[in-house]
Design an enzyme around this catalytic site. Structure first.
Site: not given
Ligand code: GLN
Length: 510
Positions: A81, A168, A192
């Site tokens: 990532k 994400s 994420s």
């Molecule tokens: N969807 C969540 C956010 O937008 C989690 C994102 C994540 O775990 N990096 O913050």
């Protein structure tokens, strides 16, 4: 390789075995996957690939395999990532966090996770010898649930290219689902890893906060950020997690525990397990708040079937309650932006990041650098975070949220008196269409309801393919364990994967 076995069909364990037995070389495997990444560039999974660097690593792995001094994962490809920094001098790969702010950024060092999976940390021992194929798309600074907040365009879901892969870590999920790479790293701040794994039909694990080093992971919300793996099976996740985890003195929140062999732990038979009942004695807790009437019927149906399968394997289902589940949303969306506003203050166009052209004065330089460098969602969160931390509002918002965070963590401990693992959905629905939720951020926030509680508590969580729902899209089963009990999570997922083949299905065209 024997005729008929395509190299991209090999998962982590299979590829490691094939390499050790010299049925294929690391160079062949790497070349095959590089060609595949190029052929499927339309998925938007990769942000950067460096063929020369990947092939050099593959040649080094082949040499070690020939000498017989290679680590267990030597020559197996992996992709990261793009929130993990990679040393530009050795990898030739930029590190962007999916943001225009860091477009083309050349890191002078590797994140600990990257080093441990690759060549090792200078002066700190050998790495696993995996080959870094490239960097994967993600939401900008990991803020999002659909990979639509990437400054470099969306990633697509291999099961249906008009749908999001989740986020994400969307590029990681898409790449693993499309068989572009056997395993990918991800990070999980509020879901994420688990949510994109669920949306894309792959297996993902976020370990207990502190198991993986955050050194070199571009920070979003430091008290929540945790690295993990997306792969095709629990077994593959366990192999990669063992290699990337462990104490790191360069991360003050890293857990001081001896190195773990999650794979060996996963294969350890449970006490009382018998033939066909590997999960005998396991109490699976179903929080009633995780099965609300509003849960999509297709998701509910797939989960029920998976839970029935787990019962057949010996598990007992017990009712538990996480009464503050709904509060996890406001609590997370105060704490995470608060920490983000602080972490992202370093990107001012002076010390770090994009610098606006021809500034009139210093204020103009800051203002325009940050407005040009950050996308809309990141700006929104910086504003929320700055607001809730400001004098006069700190007690009303941030402090309250911290208190509730503690209560949410306590609720889990209440559950773990009655069960060993908590099970439920990863998300309230299957993956949505690209663009469908783009103009309503709150809708996306609400869809995080089932992943946020474990993140706030710092508990380990997994997403395991559990079948298919509407439009033939994958459904993920979420498993949440107690602190540092990754082994029981992996064991539960592994047992399910020995009895079902959802994790082995490949989207059409891949
Ligand atoms: N969807 C969540 C956010 O937008 C989690 C994102 C994540 O775990 N990096 O913050």
């Amino acid at each position: 390789m024997s005729a008929g076995t395509e190299l991209h069909a090999l998962g982590v364990a299979d590829a490691a075995r094939a390499l050790r037995e010299r049925r294929c070389s690391a160079v062949e495997l790497t070349q095959h996957l590089l060609a595949r990444a190029a052929a499927h560039a339309g998925l938007g999974a990769f942000l950067a690939v460096n063929e020369a660097a990947a092939l050099a690593q593959a040649r080094a792995a082949d040499a070690r395999l020939a000498r017989g001094d290679a680590g267990p994962l030597a020559g197996v490809p992996v992709a990261h990532k793009d929130i993990f920094v990679t040393d530009f001098a050795t990898s030739g790969l930029p590190s962007t966090a999916g943001s225009r702010m860091l477009a083309g950024y050349r890191s002078p060092f590797d994140a600990t996770v990257v080093a441990r999976l690759g060549d090792g940390e200078p002066g700190r021992g050998a790495g696993a010898g995996m080959v870094t194929l490239g960097k994967l798309n993600c939401d900008e600074f990991a803020m999002g649930s659909a990979n639509e907040n990437s400054a470099f365009g969306p990633a697509r879901n291999p099961w249906d290219a008009s749908r999001v892969p989740g986020g994400s870590s969307g590029g990681s999920a898409a790449a693993v689902a499309a068989r572009l790479v056997p395993a990918a790293t991800g990070t999980d701040t509020g879901g994420s890893i688990r949510q994109p794994a669920g949306f894309s039909g792959v297996t993902g694990i976020k370990p207990t906060y502190g198991v993986c080093s955050r050194y070199g992971m571009i920070a979003f919300a430091s008290s929540l950020d945790q690295a993990g793996v997306l792969a095709r099976s629990a077994e593959d996740c366990a192999l990669v997690l063992s290699a990337m985890s462990g104490f790191d003195e360069r991360d003050a929140t890293s857990a001081q525990r001896p190195p773990q062999d999650f794979h060996a732990q996963m294969l350890q038979p449970r006490e009382g397990a018998g033939a066909g009942r590997p999960l005998a004695g396991l109490r699976l807790g179903l929080p009633r708040e995780f099965f609300p009437a509003a849960l999509a019927a297709d998701v509910h149906g797939a989960l029920r079937a998976a839970l029935a399968e787990l019962e057949k394997l010996g598990a007992t289902l017990v009712d538990v309650s996480l009464p503050r589940t709904e509060l996890a949303i406001p609590v997370y969306y105060l704490i995470a932006p608060a920490e983000a506003s602080s972490n992202l203050s370093r990107f001012d166009g002076v010390r770090y990041g994009h610098r606006a052209a021809d500034p009139a004065d210093l204020l103009d330089l800051y203002k325009r650098s940050r407005s040009e460098g950050f996308g809309a969602e990141v700006q929104r969160r910086i504003m929320i975070g700055t607001y809730v931390l400001s004098h006069g509002y700190y007690d009303a918002y941030y402090l309250q949220a911290q208190k509730l965070r503690r209560m949410i963590a306590d609720d889990f401990q209440g559950c773990f008196r009655d069960c060993d693992v908590i099970a439920g959905p990863v998300a309230p629905s299957v993956a949505w269409k690209i663009g469908e939720q783009a103009d309503d951020p709150v809708k996306a926030y609400l869809a995080d309801i089932f992943t946020l509680p474990a993140s706030l508590a710092g508990l380990p969580g997994m997403s395991v393919p559990a079948g298919f729902g509407a439009h033939g899209m994958p459904v993920g089963l979420q498993l949440i364990g107690n602190y540092f009990d990754e082994a029981t999570l992996l064991q539960t997922a592994h047992a399910l994967q020995q009895a079902t083949d959802f994790h082995a299905r490949v989207p059409a065209g891949f």
